[in-house]
Design a protein around this motif. Sequence first.
Motif, PDB file in Angstrom:
ATOM      1  N   LEU A  44     -23.777   0.243  42.310  1.00 21.59           N
ATOM      2  CA  LEU A  44     -24.033   0.518  40.894  1.00 21.59           C
ATOM      3  C   LEU A  44     -22.926   1.405  40.312  1.00 21.59           C
ATOM      4  CD1 LEU A  44     -25.916   0.379  38.399  1.00 21.59           C
ATOM      5  CD2 LEU A  44     -27.061   2.431  39.286  1.00 21.59           C
ATOM      6  N   LEU A  45     -22.529   2.443  41.060  1.00 17.08           N
ATOM      7  CA  LEU A  45     -21.462   3.331  40.602  1.00 17.08           C
ATOM      8  C   LEU A  45     -20.137   2.577  40.460  1.00 17.08           C
ATOM      9  CD1 LEU A  45     -22.263   6.458  42.807  1.00 17.08           C
ATOM     10  CD2 LEU A  45     -22.463   6.321  40.328  1.00 17.08           C
ATOM     11  N   LEU A  46     -19.894   1.641  41.369  1.00 16.58           N
ATOM     12  CA  LEU A  46     -18.658   0.857  41.319  1.00 16.58           C
ATOM     13  C   LEU A  46     -18.606   0.020  40.035  1.00 16.58           C
ATOM     14  CD1 LEU A  46     -16.093   0.027  42.860  1.00 16.58           C
ATOM     15  CD2 LEU A  46     -17.418  -1.800  43.929  1.00 16.58           C
ATOM     16  N   ARG A  47     -19.763  -0.555  39.667  1.00 19.36           N
ATOM     17  CA  ARG A  47     -19.806  -1.349  38.437  1.00 19.36           C
ATOM     18  C   ARG A  47     -19.636  -0.461  37.215  1.00 19.36           C
ATOM     19  NH1 ARG A  47     -24.103  -3.876  41.189  1.00 19.36           N
ATOM     20  NH2 ARG A  47     -25.630  -2.688  39.958  1.00 19.36           N
ATOM     21  N   LYS A  48     -20.280   0.720  37.222  1.00 21.88           N
ATOM     22  CA  LYS A  48     -20.218   1.621  36.072  1.00 21.88           C
ATOM     23  C   LYS A  48     -18.824   2.184  35.860  1.00 21.88           C
ATOM     24  CE  LYS A  48     -24.908   3.483  35.528  1.00 21.88           C
ATOM     25  NZ  LYS A  48     -25.698   4.736  35.565  1.00 21.88           N
ATOM     26  N   GLU A  49     -18.207   2.636  36.927  1.00 20.47           N
ATOM     27  CA  GLU A  49     -16.953   3.373  36.804  1.00 20.47           C
ATOM     28  C   GLU A  49     -15.730   2.467  36.716  1.00 20.47           C
ATOM     29  OE1 GLU A  49     -16.618   6.273  39.868  1.00 20.47           O
ATOM     30  OE2 GLU A  49     -18.356   7.426  39.226  1.00 20.47           O
ATOM     31  N   HIS A  50     -15.744   1.364  37.463  1.00 19.82           N
ATOM     32  CA  HIS A  50     -14.517   0.555  37.550  1.00 19.82           C
ATOM     33  C   HIS A  50     -14.765  -0.927  37.302  1.00 19.82           C
ATOM     34  CE1 HIS A  50     -12.677   4.161  39.116  1.00 19.82           C
ATOM     35  NE2 HIS A  50     -13.493   4.192  40.157  1.00 19.82           N
ATOM     36  N   ASN A  51     -15.951  -1.246  36.843  1.00 17.42           N
ATOM     37  CA  ASN A  51     -16.270  -2.648  36.538  1.00 17.42           C
ATOM     38  C   ASN A  51     -15.963  -3.560  37.728  1.00 17.42           C
ATOM     39  OD1 ASN A  51     -17.237  -4.696  34.893  1.00 17.42           O
ATOM     40  ND2 ASN A  51     -15.210  -5.139  34.012  1.00 17.42           N
ATOM     41  N   ASN A  52     -16.318  -3.054  38.910  1.00 13.84           N
ATOM     42  CA  ASN A  52     -16.153  -3.777  40.181  1.00 13.84           C
ATOM     43  C   ASN A  52     -14.689  -4.015  40.571  1.00 13.84           C
ATOM     44  OD1 ASN A  52     -18.847  -3.992  40.880  1.00 13.84           O
ATOM     45  ND2 ASN A  52     -19.133  -5.906  39.763  1.00 13.84           N
ATOM     46  N   SER A  53     -13.754  -3.362  39.883  1.00 10.02           N
ATOM     47  CA  SER A  53     -12.341  -3.569  40.227  1.00 10.02           C
ATOM     48  C   SER A  53     -11.854  -2.599  41.306  1.00 10.02           C
ATOM     49  CB  SER A  53     -11.460  -3.415  38.986  1.00 10.02           C
ATOM     50  OG  SER A  53     -11.611  -2.113  38.425  1.00 10.02           O
ATOM     51  N   GLY A  54     -12.667  -1.586  41.607  1.00  7.18           N
ATOM     52  CA  GLY A  54     -12.320  -0.657  42.680  1.00  7.18           C
ATOM     53  C   GLY A  54     -12.876  -1.158  44.004  1.00  7.18           C
ATOM     54  N   SER A  55     -13.196  -0.229  44.904  1.00  6.73           N
ATOM     55  CA  SER A  55     -13.756  -0.615  46.204  1.00  6.73           C
ATOM     56  C   SER A  55     -14.607   0.520  46.760  1.00  6.73           C
ATOM     57  CB  SER A  55     -12.646  -0.967  47.201  1.00  6.73           C
ATOM     58  OG  SER A  55     -11.807   0.166  47.420  1.00  6.73           O
ATOM     59  N   ILE A  56     -15.459   0.159  47.724  1.00 12.48           N
ATOM     60  CA  ILE A  56     -16.281   1.151  48.422  1.00 12.48           C
ATOM     61  C   ILE A  56     -15.566   1.540  49.711  1.00 12.48           C
ATOM     62  CG2 ILE A  56     -18.466   1.554  49.598  1.00 12.48           C
ATOM     63  CD1 ILE A  56     -19.772  -0.351  47.596  1.00 12.48           C
ATOM     64  N   HIS A  57     -15.366   2.830  49.882  1.00  9.98           N
ATOM     65  CA  HIS A  57     -14.664   3.347  51.061  1.00  9.98           C
ATOM     66  C   HIS A  57     -15.552   4.397  51.724  1.00  9.98           C
ATOM     67  CE1 HIS A  57     -11.121   5.865  52.793  1.00  9.98           C
ATOM     68  NE2 HIS A  57     -11.648   5.071  53.711  1.00  9.98           N
ATOM     69  N   GLY A  58     -16.298   3.987  52.759  1.00  6.00           N
ATOM     70  CA  GLY A  58     -17.232   4.911  53.397  1.00  6.00           C
ATOM     71  C   GLY A  58     -18.273   5.366  52.395  1.00  6.00           C
ATOM     72  N   PRO A  59     -18.427   6.661  52.196  1.00  5.66           N
ATOM     73  CA  PRO A  59     -19.393   7.164  51.212  1.00  5.66           C
ATOM     74  C   PRO A  59     -18.793   7.250  49.802  1.00  5.66           C
ATOM     75  CG  PRO A  59     -18.456   8.999  52.408  1.00  5.66           C
ATOM     76  CD  PRO A  59     -17.841   7.757  53.005  1.00  5.66           C
ATOM     77  N   CYS A  60     -17.548   6.809  49.637  1.00  2.05           N
ATOM     78  CA  CYS A  60     -16.815   7.046  48.385  1.00  2.05           C
ATOM     79  C   CYS A  60     -16.584   5.770  47.587  1.00  2.05           C
ATOM     80  CB  CYS A  60     -15.464   7.705  48.685  1.00  2.05           C
ATOM     81  SG  CYS A  60     -15.580   9.247  49.593  1.00  2.05           S
ATOM     82  N   ILE A  61     -16.273   5.973  46.314  1.00  2.00           N
ATOM     83  CA  ILE A  61     -15.828   4.908  45.428  1.00  2.00           C
ATOM     84  C   ILE A  61     -14.332   5.118  45.182  1.00  2.00           C
ATOM     85  CG2 ILE A  61     -16.140   3.775  43.192  1.00  2.00           C
ATOM     86  CD1 ILE A  61     -18.601   3.701  45.031  1.00  2.00           C
ATOM     87  N   THR A  62     -13.531   4.107  45.550  1.00  2.00           N
ATOM     88  CA  THR A  62     -12.084   4.210  45.395  1.00  2.00           C
ATOM     89  C   THR A  62     -11.657   3.547  44.096  1.00  2.00           C
ATOM     90  OG1 THR A  62     -11.831   4.104  47.792  1.00  2.00           O
ATOM     91  CG2 THR A  62      -9.856   3.715  46.482  1.00  2.00           C
TER      92      THR A  62
END
Length: 559
Positions: A44-62
């Motif tokens: 959900l955070l990935l969609r909100k912050e980067h519109n799914n253009s980032g990535s999930i890295h462990g516990p983080c959003i890149t």
Amino acid sequence: MDTDDVKPGYAQLKLDYSRRQSILKQCEEQNGKLYLSSLLYKQLLLRKEHNNSGSIHGPCITDPSGNFDNAHCLHCKTWESPAEQWISRSNNSWPSSNVTQSIIKHGVLFVPIGVKGSPKEDLEWRISFSVGEKFLINTFTHTQLLCYALLKIILKDVIATFSECKDLLCSYFLKTIVFWISEEVPQSVWKPKYLISCFMRCFSRLVYCVEHSVCPHYFIPENNTFENKIVGRPREVLLENLYMLHCHNWRCILFSDQISKYDLFSCNFPIEAHALYAKEVERILSSLLWYMADITLIYTPSEIINIRMKQTYFCQQSSGPSIKDVCKFYVSKWCQQHAQYVPLICYNKFQYQQYKLCLSTVINNIYHDAASGWLMIASLFYKTKQYSKALYIVSYSLWKCTPEKFCQMMMFSDIHYQLLKLQTFQKKSLICLLKILVVDDIKFKINSTLIPDELQMTEMDTSWTFPSTVYAYILNFLCYYHLNDVRQSQDSLHALQLVIRELYVVRSNKSAAGAYNFLGVALQLLGDTEYARHVFLQSVKLFLSDSHNSAVKRLLLLG
């Protein structure tokens, strides 16, 4: 928070009540109950912050550029039951009650990541005490901070340079170890005068943790932070390197370039009186005095007497040592060369006499430096198949081959100047100082009877000069090899590789080439011909000389 059937240090977050659809969409049902999913939360955070253009890295959003990792956590303002024992565990004055209460008052964080491989991994959250850990670090004395910093420097500059060890340890493990030691020892110990003992206590604990693959979480000891991480062959390699560093005691920090190569004069500090004394030592080590001590065998007796008189006068002018010390120094250098021509392969009653003559001569060659003389004694024991005695002498020599010692033609570092600042050394004569603080190269003459057969190349037409540290490790290897001790042979081989990798007491391409030759010989003995060929090629690249580098002829023999 639900900690049933979850690894210590982790939890599931059960939803009691919510009308918000966004919250419900982040939950998954299990056994008729809704649990907040750490994976859905990050998606959900990935969609909100980067519109799914980032990535999930462990516990983080890149972020899309890959420059930033953002870790979104949930704050729990109450203290967690798995860490209740920590509140009253310490019998020491650290941490103080005020700090403890501040940590408890803050609570903990839930980090969106579960136990890797767990069937409920996506529903698990890691309990984080990162804010509490900051409170603890803020209480550190300068000595505690130095110990932590030195551990991190060794991790980054030494351990992480080995590919198999690169990702095994992290600074969090080191911080955890310092926390445990801080709780166990009185605060009065964490003072500058006890820095070495404090650092070695922390480093020894790190070795112990790797040995047993156990590093308990500071707040929740049931959580082994090493679990499924420090295992297998990488753990063995890491342990071997830690053993090697630990055997050098506090001097292991000098394996770090940023410490051992620190330049005092680049800081524009005023030169103190001890620096002038250090300059005198530096001048001797780079002067003709040291060279002239090795020319005994190429001059006539009358010429030698004349040279010795000049050398004695030069020493007296340098620091005023007694004639006895000066004579002992040069007799020691002479004995190191002369003993190499006493034949050891004899028969009947003469064999023991020849051995005694050689031993008495070699014993007299320990007065010119700290290590090379002892290594010549070890060579004699090795050549006469007294491997256990040779190993004992080699071990003693290695204890003396430490980075703060002086070598010929070297650049002095701040460590050296600080060492000579000690009153203990300033009161000694220069000749006495050379015997205590200098590590000379070990020199084998043409047709020497003391050089190990495995290292001998009869085609060579020159004398042999090797860094003492490098020779000590190859001699160590050869002894264990003949004793059929596979584990110790491998340890000695890894130690030699570490010395070569760190250029530890190896000051030139020629010296480094000789070190590679030793490594190649060891690999040949172990049957690893291909790697031996690669190592000999490295030696030739560093120093190409048919008459001075046996690697050229060894490569030809390999075909």
